[in-house]
Each structure stands twice: as structure tokens, then as C-alpha cells.
Design a protein around this motif. Structure first.
Motif, PDB file in Angstrom:
ATOM      1  N   VAL A   3       2.058  19.746  12.214  1.00  0.00           N
ATOM      2  CA  VAL A   3       1.879  20.121  13.080  1.00  0.00           C
ATOM      3  C   VAL A   3       0.673  19.560  13.598  1.00  0.00           C
ATOM      4  N   ASN A   4       0.879  19.513  15.409  1.00  0.00           N
ATOM      5  CA  ASN A   4      -0.190  19.424  15.559  1.00  0.00           C
ATOM      6  C   ASN A   4      -0.779  20.035  16.681  1.00  0.00           C
ATOM      7  N   TYR A   5      -2.094  21.214  16.885  1.00  0.00           N
ATOM      8  CA  TYR A   5      -2.846  21.753  17.549  1.00  0.00           C
ATOM      9  C   TYR A   5      -2.707  21.183  19.163  1.00  0.00           C
ATOM     10  N   LEU A   6      -2.195  22.278  20.024  1.00  0.00           N
ATOM     11  CA  LEU A   6      -2.570  22.155  21.126  1.00  0.00           C
ATOM     12  C   LEU A   6      -3.139  22.428  22.317  1.00  0.00           C
ATOM     13  N   GLY A   7      -3.903  24.516  21.590  1.00  0.00           N
ATOM     14  CA  GLY A   7      -5.112  25.088  22.408  1.00  0.00           C
ATOM     15  C   GLY A   7      -4.683  25.720  21.944  1.00  0.00           C
ATOM     16  N   PRO A   8      -5.364  27.265  22.992  1.00  0.00           N
ATOM     17  CA  PRO A   8      -5.493  28.356  23.146  1.00  0.00           C
ATOM     18  C   PRO A   8      -3.974  28.578  24.186  1.00  0.00           C
ATOM     19  N   LEU A   9      -2.767  29.281  24.834  1.00  0.00           N
ATOM     20  CA  LEU A   9      -2.039  30.179  25.059  1.00  0.00           C
ATOM     21  C   LEU A   9      -2.430  30.356  26.331  1.00  0.00           C
ATOM     22  N   ILE A  10      -2.250  28.925  27.667  1.00  0.00           N
ATOM     23  CA  ILE A  10      -2.669  29.129  28.765  1.00  0.00           C
ATOM     24  C   ILE A  10      -1.539  29.412  29.349  1.00  0.00           C
ATOM     25  N   ALA A  11      -0.994  29.527  30.550  1.00  0.00           N
ATOM     26  CA  ALA A  11       0.366  29.305  31.925  1.00  0.00           C
ATOM     27  C   ALA A  11      -0.053  28.335  32.422  1.00  0.00           C
ATOM     28  N   GLY A  12       0.514  27.271  31.892  1.00  0.00           N
ATOM     29  CA  GLY A  12       1.081  25.962  33.097  1.00  0.00           C
ATOM     30  C   GLY A  12       1.007  25.032  31.456  1.00  0.00           C
ATOM     31  N   MET A  13       0.500  25.832  30.302  1.00  0.00           N
ATOM     32  CA  MET A  13       0.088  24.154  29.665  1.00  0.00           C
ATOM     33  C   MET A  13       1.123  23.707  29.053  1.00  0.00           C
ATOM     34  N   HIS A  14       2.281  23.777  29.490  1.00  0.00           N
ATOM     35  CA  HIS A  14       3.351  22.890  28.732  1.00  0.00           C
ATOM     36  C   HIS A  14       4.618  23.435  29.430  1.00  0.00           C
ATOM     37  N   PRO A  15       5.116  22.740  30.354  1.00  0.00           N
ATOM     38  CA  PRO A  15       6.754  22.911  30.517  1.00  0.00           C
ATOM     39  C   PRO A  15       7.719  24.282  29.958  1.00  0.00           C
ATOM     40  N   ALA A  16       8.009  23.359  28.607  1.00  0.00           N
ATOM     41  CA  ALA A  16       8.415  24.922  27.696  1.00  0.00           C
ATOM     42  C   ALA A  16       7.891  26.001  27.810  1.00  0.00           C
ATOM     43  N   MET A  17       7.208  25.934  28.275  1.00  0.00           N
ATOM     44  CA  MET A  17       6.671  28.050  28.002  1.00  0.00           C
ATOM     45  C   MET A  17       6.838  28.343  29.089  1.00  0.00           C
ATOM     46  N   GLU A  18       7.438  27.641  30.484  1.00  0.00           N
ATOM     47  CA  GLU A  18       7.720  28.435  31.972  1.00  0.00           C
ATOM     48  C   GLU A  18       9.153  29.460  31.552  1.00  0.00           C
ATOM     49  N   GLY A  19       8.530  30.179  31.830  1.00  0.00           N
ATOM     50  CA  GLY A  19       9.580  31.356  32.066  1.00  0.00           C
ATOM     51  C   GLY A  19       9.167  32.149  30.941  1.00  0.00           C
ATOM     52  N   LEU A  20       8.024  32.401  30.059  1.00  0.00           N
ATOM     53  CA  LEU A  20       7.105  33.020  28.210  1.00  0.00           C
ATOM     54  C   LEU A  20       6.475  33.558  29.475  1.00  0.00           C
ATOM     55  N   ASN A  21       6.242  34.784  28.538  1.00  0.00           N
ATOM     56  CA  ASN A  21       5.202  35.926  29.323  1.00  0.00           C
ATOM     57  C   ASN A  21       4.329  35.947  28.105  1.00  0.00           C
ATOM     58  N   LEU A  22       3.206  35.549  28.734  1.00  0.00           N
ATOM     59  CA  LEU A  22       2.117  35.455  27.266  1.00  0.00           C
ATOM     60  C   LEU A  22       1.265  36.373  27.168  1.00  0.00           C
ATOM     61  N   LYS A  23       1.518  37.236  28.181  1.00  0.00           N
ATOM     62  CA  LYS A  23       0.764  38.568  28.459  1.00  0.00           C
ATOM     63  C   LYS A  23       1.244  39.128  26.930  1.00  0.00           C
ATOM     64  N   GLN A  24       2.520  39.260  26.534  1.00  0.00           N
ATOM     65  CA  GLN A  24       3.207  39.756  24.878  1.00  0.00           C
ATOM     66  C   GLN A  24       2.028  38.879  23.817  1.00  0.00           C
ATOM     67  N   PHE A  25       1.400  37.885  24.035  1.00  0.00           N
ATOM     68  CA  PHE A  25       0.791  37.786  22.785  1.00  0.00           C
ATOM     69  C   PHE A  25      -0.672  38.374  22.927  1.00  0.00           C
ATOM     70  N   ARG A  26      -1.297  38.616  21.994  1.00  0.00           N
ATOM     71  CA  ARG A  26      -2.761  38.474  21.559  1.00  0.00           C
ATOM     72  C   ARG A  26      -3.823  37.471  22.105  1.00  0.00           C
ATOM     73  N   ALA A  27      -4.707  37.118  22.246  1.00  0.00           N
ATOM     74  CA  ALA A  27      -5.527  36.859  22.248  1.00  0.00           C
ATOM     75  C   ALA A  27      -6.275  35.634  21.476  1.00  0.00           C
ATOM     76  N   SER A  28      -5.429  36.479  20.275  1.00  0.00           N
ATOM     77  CA  SER A  28      -5.879  35.285  19.062  1.00  0.00           C
ATOM     78  C   SER A  28      -4.094  34.275  18.821  1.00  0.00           C
ATOM     79  N   CYS A  29      -3.766  33.932  19.888  1.00  0.00           N
ATOM     80  CA  CYS A  29      -2.661  32.982  19.714  1.00  0.00           C
ATOM     81  C   CYS A  29      -3.221  31.611  20.338  1.00  0.00           C
TER      82      CYS A  29
END
Length: 116
Positions: A3-29
Motif C-alpha cells: 500500500v502507498n501512504y497518501l497522507g492524513p485525511l483531509i477534504a478534497g484530498m482524492h476524488p474517490a473521497m467525494e461524499g465521504l463524511n470525514l467527521k466519522q473518522f478520528r484524527a488518528s486516521c
């Protein structure tokens, strides 16, 4: 599989994350992308994005990211006392014994990059 590390979860980081509720994940993700070793058949495919929680306690039969020999790889866990037998998710079926310090986090979400 790698697997390739892409970084911490932030809005707009990747198009496939569109519509994903980032608030459901902890800051440790954080986010990783599955390498081409996965192929295009099966529950985990090349290009899938995985949300990994580095603070979540590892249990039996979890999908985890482990760092072995300088590479981050995806495994299924099998708990044995204070250690884990790591079962590969693809490729050769040789398991590896690992310590908790080798584990980088538990997969808590999977997103398919492209529609099937």
C-alpha cells in the motif's frame, strides 16, 4: 500486497473521497492506496483507497497495515498470545509473525476509486 501512504485525511484530498463524511473518522486516521499487486478481482482491488486508524487497537481477523522490511503491506491478523500472525491478502500465502510495533494501523473504511 503493498500500500502507498497518501497522507492524513483531509477534504478534497482524492476524488474517490467525494461524499465521504470525514467527521466519522478520528484524527488518528490516514489514507493509503492499494498497489497494483492486488489485481482487479476480489474484495480489495488495485487503486482502492483505505482509511487506516493508527490508534485503534488491533484484534483478531482485522485488516491491518504493517511495515515489514521497509514496505507498508496489507495483511489479515491472527492473534497468537502477545504477537500476531499476519496473513497476506494477495500473493504468496506465507504468513509472517509480527509484533504490535510492526503494525501501523487497522483499516476502518474502504473506497473504490472507480466504479465497477
Amino acid at each position: 500486497m503493498r500500500v502507498n501512504y497518501l497522507g492524513p485525511l483531509i477534504a478534497g484530498m482524492h476524488p474517490a473521497m467525494e461524499g465521504l463524511n470525514l467527521k466519522q473518522f478520528r484524527a488518528s486516521c490516514y489514507l493509503v492506496e492499494v498497489s497494483d499487486e492486488a489485481g482487479v478481482n476480489g474484495p480489495i482491488m488495485e487503486g482502492d483507497l483505505l482509511v487506516v486508524d493508527e490508534a485503534r487497537k488491533v484484534g483478531h481477523a482485522d485488516l491491518v497495515v504493517a511495515e515489514l522490511e521497509g514496505e507498508q503491506r496489507l495483511f489479515r491478523t491472527h492473534r497468537i498470545g502477545g504477537a500476531y500472525r499476519l496473513l497476506p491478502t494477495a500473493g504468496p500465502r506465507q504468513s509472517v509473525i509480527a509484533r504490535v510495533s510492526d503494525l501501523r494501523g487497522v483499516v476502518v473504511s474502504q473506497t473504490r476509486r472507480y466504479g465497477v
